[in-house]
Scaffold this motif. Structure first.
Motif, PDB file in Angstrom:
ATOM      1  N   THR A   1      80.191  21.130  56.648  1.00  0.00           N
ATOM      2  CA  THR A   1      80.821  20.102  55.800  1.00  0.00           C
ATOM      3  C   THR A   1      80.040  19.922  54.509  1.00  0.00           C
ATOM      4  O   THR A   1      80.625  19.829  53.414  1.00  0.00           O
ATOM      5  N   GLN A   2      78.718  19.882  54.581  1.00  0.00           N
ATOM      6  CA  GLN A   2      77.910  19.692  53.366  1.00  0.00           C
ATOM      7  C   GLN A   2      78.032  20.879  52.426  1.00  0.00           C
ATOM      8  O   GLN A   2      78.133  20.706  51.209  1.00  0.00           O
TER       9      GLN A   2
ATOM     10  N   ARG B   1      80.591  22.928  52.114  1.00  0.00           N
ATOM     11  CA  ARG B   1      81.919  22.940  51.489  1.00  0.00           C
ATOM     12  C   ARG B   1      82.010  21.914  50.371  1.00  0.00           C
ATOM     13  O   ARG B   1      82.656  22.151  49.354  1.00  0.00           O
ATOM     14  N   ARG B   2      81.376  20.756  50.562  1.00  0.00           N
ATOM     15  CA  ARG B   2      81.369  19.755  49.475  1.00  0.00           C
ATOM     16  C   ARG B   2      80.617  20.293  48.238  1.00  0.00           C
ATOM     17  O   ARG B   2      81.018  20.055  47.106  1.00  0.00           O
ATOM     18  N   LYS B   3      79.516  21.001  48.471  1.00  0.00           N
ATOM     19  CA  LYS B   3      78.791  21.588  47.333  1.00  0.00           C
ATOM     20  C   LYS B   3      79.649  22.597  46.601  1.00  0.00           C
ATOM     21  O   LYS B   3      79.665  22.660  45.370  1.00  0.00           O
TER      22      LYS B   3
ATOM     23  N   GLU C   1      82.963  22.665  46.459  1.00  0.00           N
ATOM     24  CA  GLU C   1      84.017  21.964  45.722  1.00  0.00           C
ATOM     25  C   GLU C   1      83.468  21.344  44.443  1.00  0.00           C
ATOM     26  O   GLU C   1      84.117  21.396  43.394  1.00  0.00           O
TER      27      GLU C   1
END
Length: 739
Positions: A707-708, A710-712, A714
């Motif tokens: 999750t972390q 993928r946020r980076k 995006e």
């Protein structure tokens, strides 16, 4: 019981009226002896009647006897006379006032007068030395505080007296005089305040001299001249006797001011508090050249008196420069040498400020630099302080060099050789020769040592001066004009004035007024001044008249054979005495040997048993060391860090023998990736371990790391320059991009 000081000592005595015992202080007027001390009178001059000399001898004998009686008194009786007898102070003051100085005009009198002067001089000095000592022994002394009060309140010493004492008794008594003056200032610090208050009066002396000479200095406080006041004459216009008074007054002032800081250096800061260095240089720049010019122009007057004035003025010049050097040395240079590196910045700044204020005084700088080179002082400061302002220092040195521009007499000559100045009566003599006056050895050393002649006239300057005179007086010959110019030190105005008024010098009266100028032949013609590699050789026909023709050979010499060269025994006799040369050495034919060899080799060591007695075995002697490739022929190997070399060596040892025929492409890609990661690690790049972005299959949930990551991604896609199309569309809609 310890002895009490004189100011606390009580003496028991019997009262004459009542007969009872009483106690009184030991230092009181009751114990003073009623004695009148005669006043001193100056010694008689030469050509005085014998009656006047006898009268002076009798009066001086009274003064000497009184002082001898005073010096023979006990400690308490002596101080009672010093403190409470006013005639003693008047007697000593009269001696300081009237006794001749070493630089005064005083013709040597009769021998008995000289002997009387020497004895009285010694007695006066001992009296002042006794008065300046507060402790004679452990039983006879005065407490320091009371001693200082006695000296100051009873005016036993003051600043003018101390100045006179240094001038009169400085020769041969410098150590005693230094202790004497130092003890006075230590026991009574109020004398420092008196010296501070005396400085304006001392500076006023220079202003008065400038005022009497019709000059105006920066520090002068002269009032505007009144209408009914007589016009002030310049040194060139005033009478000779008035000029004499000014020069004598200047000589006395300069000698006195030089003597005091030289014997008591602690007074130098008090001098500089009143900007004494600048006032001294300003006075030197204004007054000294005018007085020199005034003496040089009076050549037709009393030559003996003018010679005496010239020497006194030269002596005054030297003392003014030495005063400046003493102040500069005590205020700036000595503290730099004696202090630590943290405390010298203030003294260095004071040095730069003093010389910064003197840059416009060209003559003062030039004459001071001739005696005491400024570059040496600057070099000393550069060695002592690393924070010296190089810009200001270079500016000061450049100003000193510019002061020497246009002056033919260079400072190297001034500093080493005694300058030769032209005497006012026209005779060239060394200014530094001993004076005919009554001078001591210290004064003779510096008489006129600072006197520097004006710039020498050379080149086309004499021709220009001659043409100017001929424009006004065309009937005069060039030789006659040149003789006048030389006699007058090339002073054009004086020459024209003397010729028009008919004041001819005795040495020039017999000259023909139409005398032509002699043309001097060239002392160095071209042939005699020629210098080259053939100078004074055997065949130089320009330097010698006869040449040995038998030594001259025309054409090519006949070649000599080898036998003729060997038969030439001209060098044989030189080496024959050493027995190192022989005609022939017979060689005996050796017997045939099986070991003879026809090859050329060095057989010097054939008979030496090399290695025969060594303990090494034969195998070691026959073995050879491994072959080593020279450093110059080796191939270069890239050098990395020591750790990398060790890792590579370990990797090579562990790796199997490579087979370059066919390798697995996946293994090659893995090795390339490993090399790339290692290279980036050495460069400092961090490995992007973002494998968690792939995540797990859909429906099984994602981990926190996925999750972390993928946020980076995006955030990077939206903000890290990945939305260039959207921004370009927005700029185009606003008309910022031309279509």
């Amino acid at each position: 019981m310890p002895a009490l000081p004189l100011d606390q000592l009580q003496i028991s005595h019997k009262d004459l009226k009542t007969g009872k015992l009483r106690t009184s202080p030991a230092l009181t007027w009751k114990w003073k002896t009623d004695r009148y001390f005669a006043l001193y009178k100056p010694p008689p001059k030469d050509n005085i009647p014998a009656l006047v000399v006898d009268s002076w001898n009798a009066c001086t004998t009274f003064v000497a006897n009184d002082l001898d009686w005073l010096l023979a008194l006990l400690h308490d009786k002596f101080w009672c006379q010093v403190v409470f007898n006013e005639t003693l102070q008047k007697c000593l003051d009269s001696y300081l006032h009237y006794v001749p100085r070493n630089f005064d005009q005083w013709v040597a009198p009769a021998p008995e007068v000289i002997d009387m002067e020497k004895g009285l001089h010694r007695s006066v000095f001992l009296a002042f030395l006794h008065m300046s000592t507060h402790k004679e022994s452990k039983d006879h002394f005065i407490s320091p505080s009371a001693f200082g009060e006695i000296l100051y309140n009873n005016f036993q010493f003051d600043i003018p007296k101390i100045l006179d004492l240094r001038v009169l008794f400085g020769k041969g008594n410098s150590p005693l005089l230094q202790k004497m003056i130092g003890n006075i200032f230590i026991q009574q610090p109020s004398y420092y305040n008196d010296l501070d208050e005396t400085m304006p009066t001392i500076l006023q002396v220079f202003s008065n001299i400038l005022q009497h000479c019709g000059l105006q200095g920066d520090g002068a406080c002269a009032t505007p001249q009144k209408l009914e006041e007589r016009a002030r004459l310049t040194p060139s216009d005033m009478p000779l006797l008035e000029l004499k008074d000014i020069v004598l007054y200047l000589c006395d002032t300069c000698t006195t001011l030089w003597a005091f800081p030289d014997i008591f250096p602690l007074a130098c800061p008090t001098f500089q508090k009143h900007d004494f260095c600048y006032r001294l240089a300003s006075f030197y720049e204004i007054a000294i050249p005018k007085l020199e010019s005034a003496i040089k122009k009076r050549r037709l007057e009393d030559s003996k008196l003018l010679g005496d004035l010239w020497q006194r003025l030269s002596h005054s010049r030297k003392k003014l420069l030495e005063i400046f050097h003493i102040l500069l040395n005590q205020i700036c240079l000595l503290p730099v040498l004696e202090s630590s590196c943290d405390n010298i910045q203030g003294f260095v700044e004071a040095f730069l400020q003093i010389f910064g204020s003197l840059l416009q005084e060209k003559r003062s700088l030039r004459n001071y630099d001739a005696l005491f080179p400024v570059a040496d002082d600057v070099s000393l400061l550069q060695q002592a302080s690393s924070a010296l302002d190089e810009t200001r220092t270079a500016y000061i040195l450049q100003a000193v060099e510019s002061a020497w521009e246009g002056v033919d007499q260079r400072k190297a000559t001034d500093a080493k050789d005694p300058p030769v100045a032209e005497h006012p009566n026209g005779v060239m003599e060394a200014v530094s020769r001993p004076s005919s006056l009554r001078q001591n050895s210290e004064e003779e050393e510096c008489l006129g040592a600072a006197a520097a002649p004006g710039p020498a006239v050379c080149g086309v300057e004499p021709d220009s001066l001659i043409s100017q005179v001929k424009d006004l007086l065309p009937d005069l010959g060039e030789g006659f004009i040149l003789a006048w110019l030389k006699h007058s030190s090339y002073d054009l105005e004086q020459v024209i004035n003397n010729i028009l008024e008919g004041r001819l010098a005795p040495a020039l009266c017999q000259l023909d007024r139409g005398l032509d100028r002699r043309v001097k032949p060239d002392p160095t013609p071209l042939l005699t001044s020629r210098h080259n590699i053939f100078q004074n050789v055997e065949f130089d026909v320009l330097s010698r008249d006869s040449v040995d023709l038998s030594r001259v050979h025309k054409g090519r010499r006949k070649q000599e054979s080898a036998r003729s060269l060997l038969n030439d025994k001209r060098g044989w006799r030189r080496y024959e005495q050493y027995s190192v040369l022989v005609e022939e050495v017979p060689v005996q034919p050796a017997e045939d040997s099986p070991y003879d060899c026809e090859d050329e080799y060095d057989a010097a060591f054939d008979g030496s048993p090399v290695g025969a007695h060594d303990a090494d075995s034969g195998d070691e002697l026959l073995s050879r060391r491994p072959f080593t490739i020279p450093q110059a022929l080796r191939t270069e190997v890239p050098r990395g860090g020591q750790e990398e070399d060790e890792e590579e060596e370990e990797a090579e040892d562990e790796a199997p023998t490579p087979d370059h025929f066919a390798q697995d492409p996946a293994a090659l890609r893995g090795k390339a990736e490993a090399r790339r990661v290692a290279f980036l690690a050495r460069k400092g790049y961090r490995h992007d371990s973002s494998t968690a972005v792939a995540g797990s299959p859909r429906g099984h949930g994602q981990s926190r790391e996925t999750t972390q990551e993928r946020r980076k991604k995006e955030a990077q896609a939206t903000r890290a320059n990945h939305n260039r199309r959207a921004v370009a569309d927005r700029k185009g809609s606003k008309g910022m991009i031309p279509s």
